[in-house]
Design a protein around this motif. Structure first.
Motif, PDB file in Angstrom:
ATOM      1  N   ASP A 157      12.040   7.022  -6.685  1.00 39.79           N
ATOM      2  CA  ASP A 157      12.823   7.070  -5.254  1.00 39.79           C
ATOM      3  C   ASP A 157      12.408   5.718  -4.547  1.00 39.79           C
ATOM      4  OD1 ASP A 157      10.009   7.608  -4.802  1.00 39.79           O
ATOM      5  OD2 ASP A 157      10.660   9.414  -3.914  1.00 39.79           O
ATOM      6  N   ARG A 158      11.538   4.757  -5.188  1.00 44.13           N
ATOM      7  CA  ARG A 158      11.284   3.491  -4.409  1.00 44.13           C
ATOM      8  C   ARG A 158      10.662   3.661  -3.369  1.00 44.13           C
ATOM      9  NH1 ARG A 158      14.199  -0.427  -7.001  1.00 44.13           N
ATOM     10  NH2 ARG A 158      13.561  -2.130  -5.405  1.00 44.13           N
ATOM     11  N   MET A 159       9.791   4.767  -3.170  1.00 42.54           N
ATOM     12  CA  MET A 159       8.829   5.026  -2.243  1.00 42.54           C
ATOM     13  C   MET A 159       7.540   4.910  -2.818  1.00 42.54           C
ATOM     14  SD  MET A 159      10.181   5.747   1.103  1.00 42.54           S
ATOM     15  CE  MET A 159       9.453   7.313   1.680  1.00 42.54           C
ATOM     16  N   PRO A 160       6.364   4.757  -2.018  1.00 44.19           N
ATOM     17  CA  PRO A 160       5.137   4.605  -2.722  1.00 44.19           C
ATOM     18  C   PRO A 160       4.271   6.055  -2.869  1.00 44.19           C
ATOM     19  CG  PRO A 160       4.944   4.254  -0.267  1.00 44.19           C
ATOM     20  CD  PRO A 160       6.291   4.373  -0.611  1.00 44.19           C
ATOM     21  N   VAL A 161       3.472   6.182  -3.748  1.00 43.32           N
ATOM     22  CA  VAL A 161       2.688   7.293  -4.274  1.00 43.32           C
ATOM     23  C   VAL A 161       1.302   7.375  -3.838  1.00 43.32           C
ATOM     24  CG1 VAL A 161       2.556   8.758  -6.232  1.00 43.32           C
ATOM     25  CG2 VAL A 161       4.432   7.255  -6.227  1.00 43.32           C
ATOM     26  N   TYR A 162       1.259   8.186  -3.048  1.00 42.54           N
ATOM     27  CA  TYR A 162      -0.481   8.336  -2.344  1.00 42.54           C
ATOM     28  C   TYR A 162      -0.723   9.891  -2.438  1.00 42.54           C
ATOM     29  CZ  TYR A 162       1.094   4.014  -0.166  1.00 42.54           C
ATOM     30  OH  TYR A 162       1.677   2.637   0.029  1.00 42.54           O
ATOM     31  N   GLY A 163      -1.658  10.341  -3.348  1.00 42.96           N
ATOM     32  CA  GLY A 163      -2.239  11.463  -3.161  1.00 42.96           C
ATOM     33  C   GLY A 163      -2.641  12.062  -4.627  1.00 42.96           C
ATOM     34  N   PHE A 164      -3.202  13.271  -4.648  1.00 43.63           N
ATOM     35  CA  PHE A 164      -3.804  13.948  -5.715  1.00 43.63           C
ATOM     36  C   PHE A 164      -2.920  14.212  -6.661  1.00 43.63           C
ATOM     37  CE2 PHE A 164      -7.762  14.508  -3.227  1.00 43.63           C
ATOM     38  CZ  PHE A 164      -8.673  13.857  -4.299  1.00 43.63           C
ATOM     39  N   ASP A 165      -2.941  13.932  -8.063  1.00 41.70           N
ATOM     40  CA  ASP A 165      -1.827  14.359  -9.019  1.00 41.70           C
ATOM     41  C   ASP A 165      -1.968  16.000  -9.025  1.00 41.70           C
ATOM     42  OD1 ASP A 165      -0.470  13.590 -11.826  1.00 41.70           O
ATOM     43  OD2 ASP A 165      -1.331  15.485 -11.936  1.00 41.70           O
ATOM     44  N   PRO A 166      -0.613  16.711  -8.927  1.00 42.13           N
ATOM     45  CA  PRO A 166      -0.484  17.804  -8.833  1.00 42.13           C
ATOM     46  C   PRO A 166      -1.140  18.864 -10.058  1.00 42.13           C
ATOM     47  CG  PRO A 166       1.594  17.219  -9.300  1.00 42.13           C
ATOM     48  CD  PRO A 166       0.637  15.938  -9.164  1.00 42.13           C
ATOM     49  N   GLN A 167      -1.503  18.002 -11.249  1.00 44.47           N
ATOM     50  CA  GLN A 167      -1.816  18.806 -12.539  1.00 44.47           C
ATOM     51  C   GLN A 167      -3.086  18.238 -12.967  1.00 44.47           C
ATOM     52  OE1 GLN A 167       1.313  17.928 -15.076  1.00 44.47           O
ATOM     53  NE2 GLN A 167       2.402  19.970 -14.577  1.00 44.47           N
ATOM     54  N   ALA A 168      -3.492  16.906 -12.779  1.00 48.37           N
ATOM     55  CA  ALA A 168      -4.921  16.238 -13.399  1.00 48.37           C
ATOM     56  C   ALA A 168      -5.902  16.446 -12.310  1.00 48.37           C
ATOM     57  CB  ALA A 168      -4.520  15.039 -13.768  1.00 48.37           C
ATOM     58  N   GLU A 169      -6.804  17.221 -12.482  1.00 42.41           N
ATOM     59  CA  GLU A 169      -7.785  17.411 -11.629  1.00 42.41           C
ATOM     60  C   GLU A 169      -8.694  15.906 -11.325  1.00 42.41           C
ATOM     61  OE1 GLU A 169     -12.069  20.090 -10.842  1.00 42.41           O
ATOM     62  OE2 GLU A 169     -10.798  19.994 -12.836  1.00 42.41           O
ATOM     63  N   GLY A 170      -8.917  15.572 -10.016  1.00 41.79           N
ATOM     64  CA  GLY A 170      -9.662  14.399  -9.652  1.00 41.79           C
ATOM     65  C   GLY A 170      -8.948  13.031  -9.798  1.00 41.79           C
ATOM     66  N   PHE A 171      -7.734  13.336 -10.184  1.00 41.66           N
ATOM     67  CA  PHE A 171      -6.842  12.046 -10.313  1.00 41.66           C
ATOM     68  C   PHE A 171      -5.927  11.804  -9.209  1.00 41.66           C
ATOM     69  CE2 PHE A 171      -3.531   9.694 -12.270  1.00 41.66           C
ATOM     70  CZ  PHE A 171      -4.100   8.786 -13.136  1.00 41.66           C
ATOM     71  N   PHE A 172      -6.310  10.589  -8.383  1.00 41.96           N
ATOM     72  CA  PHE A 172      -5.325  10.078  -7.185  1.00 41.96           C
ATOM     73  C   PHE A 172      -4.551   9.313  -7.530  1.00 41.96           C
ATOM     74  CE2 PHE A 172      -4.963   8.473  -2.984  1.00 41.96           C
ATOM     75  CZ  PHE A 172      -5.070   9.618  -2.197  1.00 41.96           C
ATOM     76  N   TRP A 173      -3.318   9.049  -7.036  1.00 41.68           N
ATOM     77  CA  TRP A 173      -2.292   8.225  -7.135  1.00 41.68           C
ATOM     78  C   TRP A 173      -2.185   7.316  -5.884  1.00 41.68           C
ATOM     79  CZ3 TRP A 173       1.047   7.114 -11.300  1.00 41.68           C
ATOM     80  CH2 TRP A 173       1.208   8.245 -12.374  1.00 41.68           C
ATOM     81  N   PHE A 174      -2.258   5.976  -6.312  1.00 46.39           N
ATOM     82  CA  PHE A 174      -2.401   4.849  -5.086  1.00 46.39           C
ATOM     83  C   PHE A 174      -1.570   3.796  -5.551  1.00 46.39           C
ATOM     84  CE2 PHE A 174      -3.737   1.883  -1.687  1.00 46.39           C
ATOM     85  CZ  PHE A 174      -3.421   2.611  -0.614  1.00 46.39           C
ATOM     86  N   ALA A 175      -0.350   3.957  -5.843  1.00 44.10           N
ATOM     87  CA  ALA A 175       0.555   3.155  -6.572  1.00 44.10           C
ATOM     88  C   ALA A 175       2.081   3.065  -6.182  1.00 44.10           C
ATOM     89  CB  ALA A 175       0.444   3.408  -8.300  1.00 44.10           C
ATOM     90  N   GLY A 176       2.887   2.349  -6.921  1.00 44.69           N
ATOM     91  CA  GLY A 176       4.564   2.325  -6.464  1.00 44.69           C
ATOM     92  C   GLY A 176       4.733   1.798  -5.483  1.00 44.69           C
ATOM     93  N   GLN A 177       3.962   0.489  -4.935  1.00 42.55           N
ATOM     94  CA  GLN A 177       4.270  -0.190  -3.729  1.00 42.55           C
ATOM     95  C   GLN A 177       5.141  -1.223  -3.583  1.00 42.55           C
ATOM     96  OE1 GLN A 177       0.640   0.446  -1.140  1.00 42.55           O
ATOM     97  NE2 GLN A 177      -0.364   0.075  -3.077  1.00 42.55           N
TER      98      GLN A 177
END
Length: 369
Positions: A301-321
């Motif tokens: 959707d061409r928007m950045p991705v910030y936050g914890f993955d809904p399935q993978a514990e302890g995995f935080f997204w900070f990408a798609g910028q």
């Protein structure tokens, strides 16, 4: 030793969030290349422009402006979106899309346009002026964040390409391609074009973050480009150019799908850029002095991705910028650290809706993957 947080990728995204996290946690910053910032960060066209990235990115851009200005990383430039008579409807639609965002956009009369771009061809008569645009000292900002991270005891490791990620007992074991290992309770995926690859290594579902090649050429022109020339962008996305020491930085505003790689410019893309430029201005091109390419990475959707993955514990997204990751770095990093550490919003991030950037918006796709 177990680190609290391991940040993968030390470009602008990784360096900035590491700087925000380091005062609160034991941080490890891993970079695959010999030095941080080799890929997208080191190849940026280096401007802060409130409309860049679309209305959904405006809150991050505007929230970052004061920090960038207060720390001396911005030099006023101004921007012009230009078009021909047949582009009047596109101009109006563009302007309307930013109503209510706080972005200042002014319609410019043809006479004023000619004064700002002396070499412009008369058929390019439509213009919108965005006065808040500024040049960014990208290298300075990147080093600023790395310095803050190091000052707060973050461990920065280069030539540490991540080859393995395994979670056990509430912590990740990180293995590099050279066989080194580290332990961390949380992973921050700031790997840019490689973000989906890192997700797969961690056992998380890829979001669909795709890299695209962007080309820039430096032109020596006659007469030399005036220092006060604004950033000039085609309303239809066909080109942009800006001055630098009498030269012009020119891009065809290309988005060529690419594998994650050390991107290189294609002669065809440079030729396309020059052809478009010559249809707009009467500048004589004396030489193409330099050319380069970098990767800009977008979520679906061409928007950045910030936050914890809904399935993978302890995995935080900070990408798609995408191409806006540098101009939004202060607010994005502050917001990311607040989400990761469960901190309250502050004056910089109070007006930002973090849910707009959450990976949870891809939950249905992730569950079916």
């Amino acid at each position: 030793m177990i680190h609290d947080i391991a940040v993968i990728g030390a470009g602008m995204a990784g360096a900035s969030i590491a700087a925000e996290l380091a005062p609160h946690a034991r941080v490890l910053l891993l970079e695959a290349e010999d030095a941080p910032g080799y890929h997208a960060t080191g190849r940026s066209a280096a401007f802060w422009e409130e409309c860049y990235g679309g209305p959904g990115v405006v809150p991050l851009t505007r929230a970052s402006g004061a920090y960038l200005g207060d720390h001396g990383f911005l030099t006023p430039r101004g921007a012009l979106y230009i078009g021909r008579a047949e582009d009047a409807a596109a101009m109006a639609e563009f302007r309307a899309s930013y109503e209510g965002t706080g972005v200042r956009i002014e319609r410019l009369a043809p006479a004023s346009l000619g004064a700002m771009i002396p070499q412009i061809r008369p058929e390019w008569s439509e213009a919108l002026h965005q006065p808040a645009c500024a040049d960014i000292d990208v290298a300075g900002l990147h080093q600023h964040y790395l310095a803050i991270a190091r000052r707060n005891c973050a461990e920065v490791v280069t030539r540490a390409r991540v080859a393995g990620l395994a979670r056990e007992g509430g912590a990740w074991t990180i293995t590099s391609a050279r066989g080194e290992t580290w332990r961390a309770r949380t992973i921050v995926n700031a790997a840019g074009a490689w973000a989906d690859e890192i997700a797969v290594v961690a056992g998380a579902a890829p979001i669909g973050i795709a890299p695209f090649r962007r080309t820039v050429a430096v032109l020596r022109v006659d007469p030399p480009a005036p220092a006060d020339l604004p950033l000039v962008l085609d309303i239809n996305g066909g080109f942009y150019f800006k001055p630098d020491a009498g030269r012009l930085w020119l891009s065809p505003h290309d988005e060529i799908p690419s594998e994650p790689c050390d991107a290189a410019p294609e002669e065809l893309d440079v030729a396309i850029a020059i052809d478009r430029f010559q249809s707009v201005t009467d500048w004589r091109i004396a030489a193409v002095e330099r050319r380069w390419a970098g990767l800009r990475s977008f979520a679906p959707d061409r928007m950045p991705v910030y936050g914890f993955d809904p399935q993978a514990e302890g995995f935080f997204w900070f990408a798609g910028q995408g191409g806006f990751g540098i101009q939004t770095a202060p607010a994005a990093a502050r917001l990311g650290a607040q989400l990761l550490l469960d901190l309250a919003a502050d004056a910089m991030t109070a007006g930002i809706d973090a849910t707009a950037y959450s990976p949870a918006r891809f939950a249905a796709a992730l569950q079916s993957a």
